[in-house]
Design a protein around this motif. Structure first.
Motif, PDB file in Angstrom:
ATOM      1  N   HIS A  91     -12.083  -5.204  -6.605  1.00  0.00           N
ATOM      2  CA  HIS A  91     -11.681  -3.798  -6.480  1.00  0.00           C
ATOM      3  C   HIS A  91     -10.337  -3.503  -7.138  1.00  0.00           C
ATOM      4  N   ALA A  92      -9.662  -4.547  -7.640  1.00  0.00           N
ATOM      5  CA  ALA A  92      -8.302  -4.380  -8.169  1.00  0.00           C
ATOM      6  C   ALA A  92      -8.238  -4.977  -9.570  1.00  0.00           C
ATOM      7  N   ARG A 111     -12.278 -12.733  -6.682  1.00  0.00           N
ATOM      8  CA  ARG A 111     -11.645 -12.530  -5.384  1.00  0.00           C
ATOM      9  C   ARG A 111     -11.077 -11.129  -5.197  1.00  0.00           C
ATOM     10  N   LEU A 112     -10.845 -10.412  -6.287  1.00  0.00           N
ATOM     11  CA  LEU A 112     -10.281  -9.065  -6.202  1.00  0.00           C
ATOM     12  C   LEU A 112     -11.075  -8.106  -7.092  1.00  0.00           C
ATOM     13  N   ASP A 154       0.838  -1.199   0.000  1.00  0.00           N
ATOM     14  CA  ASP A 154       0.000   0.000   0.000  1.00  0.00           C
ATOM     15  C   ASP A 154       0.872   1.248   0.000  1.00  0.00           C
ATOM     16  N   GLU A 157      -6.901   2.442  -4.878  1.00  0.00           N
ATOM     17  CA  GLU A 157      -6.998   2.067  -6.288  1.00  0.00           C
ATOM     18  C   GLU A 157      -5.908   1.075  -6.698  1.00  0.00           C
ATOM     19  N   ALA A 194      -4.848 -11.971  -3.257  1.00  0.00           N
ATOM     20  CA  ALA A 194      -5.811 -11.346  -2.348  1.00  0.00           C
ATOM     21  C   ALA A 194      -5.238 -11.178  -0.946  1.00  0.00           C
ATOM     22  N   CYS A 210      -2.918  -7.913  -1.345  1.00  0.00           N
ATOM     23  CA  CYS A 210      -3.380  -6.716  -2.051  1.00  0.00           C
ATOM     24  C   CYS A 210      -4.077  -5.765  -1.084  1.00  0.00           C
ATOM     25  N   PRO A 211      -3.725  -4.486  -1.085  1.00  0.00           N
ATOM     26  CA  PRO A 211      -4.409  -3.531  -0.207  1.00  0.00           C
ATOM     27  C   PRO A 211      -5.863  -3.345  -0.626  1.00  0.00           C
ATOM     28  N   ASP A 212      -6.684  -2.959   0.342  1.00  0.00           N
ATOM     29  CA  ASP A 212      -8.111  -2.755   0.081  1.00  0.00           C
ATOM     30  C   ASP A 212      -8.393  -1.373  -0.483  1.00  0.00           C
ATOM     31  N   ALA A 213      -7.518  -0.403  -0.200  1.00  0.00           N
ATOM     32  CA  ALA A 213      -7.752   0.976  -0.601  1.00  0.00           C
ATOM     33  C   ALA A 213      -6.634   1.463  -1.509  1.00  0.00           C
TER      34      ALA A 213
END
Length: 326
Positions: free
Chosen positions: A283-284, A280-281, A139, A253, A245, A248-251
């Motif tokens: 948001h990414a 599974r991802l 992140d 972008e 997953a 990988c950061p949640d925030a």
């Protein structure tokens, strides 16, 4: 070389040897050389003496060819740095200073140079999938890693994992146990001979992971007609997405990418891989890798020279050693 533009040194050291680039601070890469001999390891891990013995003549050739002025900065990407880097961290920066006047050195695990080559200094996750498998994410405040534990304890979804699972399915078919594949049995016997001889052929070998991985393309070749083979590739894709997953950061972008020789398998792996990553991802987005680990080393060296390195430091993954200049 009075008045010549200063340059940076970038290195990618791995299982197949050294790749070396000198880049101009305003122009990017100016020349590349490579050595096909892997750097030795010893009691203190990666051997800094052997590293320099291979590196020094390549750098001298590149300096003469490129016409750069002073080399002040280097990024050294090395496989095994996180666990085998004690000697390299202790001795390589001093050796580079004495030999070439380099006084700012980034020592970087190959997983990080692979990350930077693929995504640059952006939040996200990169899965490096070859014979083994490791996922690295950030992140931009810290690094996280998942798997990379070797073919006996992990590397789930990597080439050795796929090959081992395919050979297990072949042996199940040979025994008449559930979960076997007659197609994989036939392919295994073509490659390795009669199945009763497989353990004696495989277990004593020092290159066992590579031998296992050599069977992965045989698994991929049967996916259209063999549900067992297709299921193994789906499982590999799921493991890869799970590792991504985990790091990988949640925030911020984030983006994700997959690199490595395993991608040469093509659609039998890539189709389920895209499905698993989307599930599974969500948001990414999954994006193509922009470059390889050597490109990552070049980027780190140039950013370090410009005072623009924003990647998080980490004792095992990325550390910068600065000594007094001339």
């Amino acid at each position: 070389m009075s008045g010549a533009e200063d340059g940076v040194l970038a290195v990618d050291s791995g299982g197949s040897g050294l790749r070396v680039v000198i880049a101009g601070q305003g122009r990017g890469p100016l020349g590349q050389r490579e050595s096909r001999e892997p750097v030795h390891t010893g009691p203190r891990g990666i051997d800094p003496g052997h590293f320099m013995a291979q590196l020094a003549p390549l750098v001298r050739e590149l300096r003469a060819e490129s016409g750069v002025g002073a080399l002040r900065t280097a990024a050294i990407g090395a496989a095994g740095l996180a666990s085998l880097g004690e000697g390299l961290r202790a001795e390589l920066p001093g050796a580079l200073a004495r030999e070439f006047g380099i006084h700012s050195v980034a020592l970087v695990a190959d997983a990080v140079t692979g990350y930077v080559g693929a995504l640059g200094p952006h939040p996200g996750a990169v899965v490096a999938a070859g014979t083994g498998l490791i996922a690295v994410g950030t992140d931009l405040t810290r690094w996280r890693r998942a798997d990379g534990w070797g073919h006996l304890l992990g590397d789930c979804g990597g080439g050795a994992w796929i090959g081992r699972a395919g050979l297990e399915a072949a042996l199940r078919a040979y025994d008449g146990r559930p979960g076997g594949s007659a197609g994989l049995l036939a392919r295994a016997e073509e490659m390795f001979g009669p199945m009763p001889g497989l353990p004696g052929l495989l277990y004593p070998r020092q290159d066992r992971p590579a031998v296992l991985a050599s069977f992965a393309p045989q698994v991929a070749a049967l996916t259209d007609d063999d549900p067992v083979a297709a299921g193994l590739l789906r499982s590999a894709a799921r493991h890869m997405a799970e590792s991504a997953a985990a790091v990988c950061p949640d925030a911020g972008e984030p983006r994700v990418a997959v690199t490595g020789g395993l991608l040469k398998i093509g659609d039998p792996l890539l189709v389920p891989l895209r499905q698993e990553f989307a599930e599974r991802l969500p948001h990414a987005p999954l994006v193509p890798a922009a470059g390889d680990p050597l490109a990552g080393s070049v980027r780190i060296a140039l950013d370090l020279a410009a005072g623009a390195l924003t990647l998080p430091g980490d004792a095992a993954m990325l550390s910068v050693v600065t000594s007094a200049g001339d």
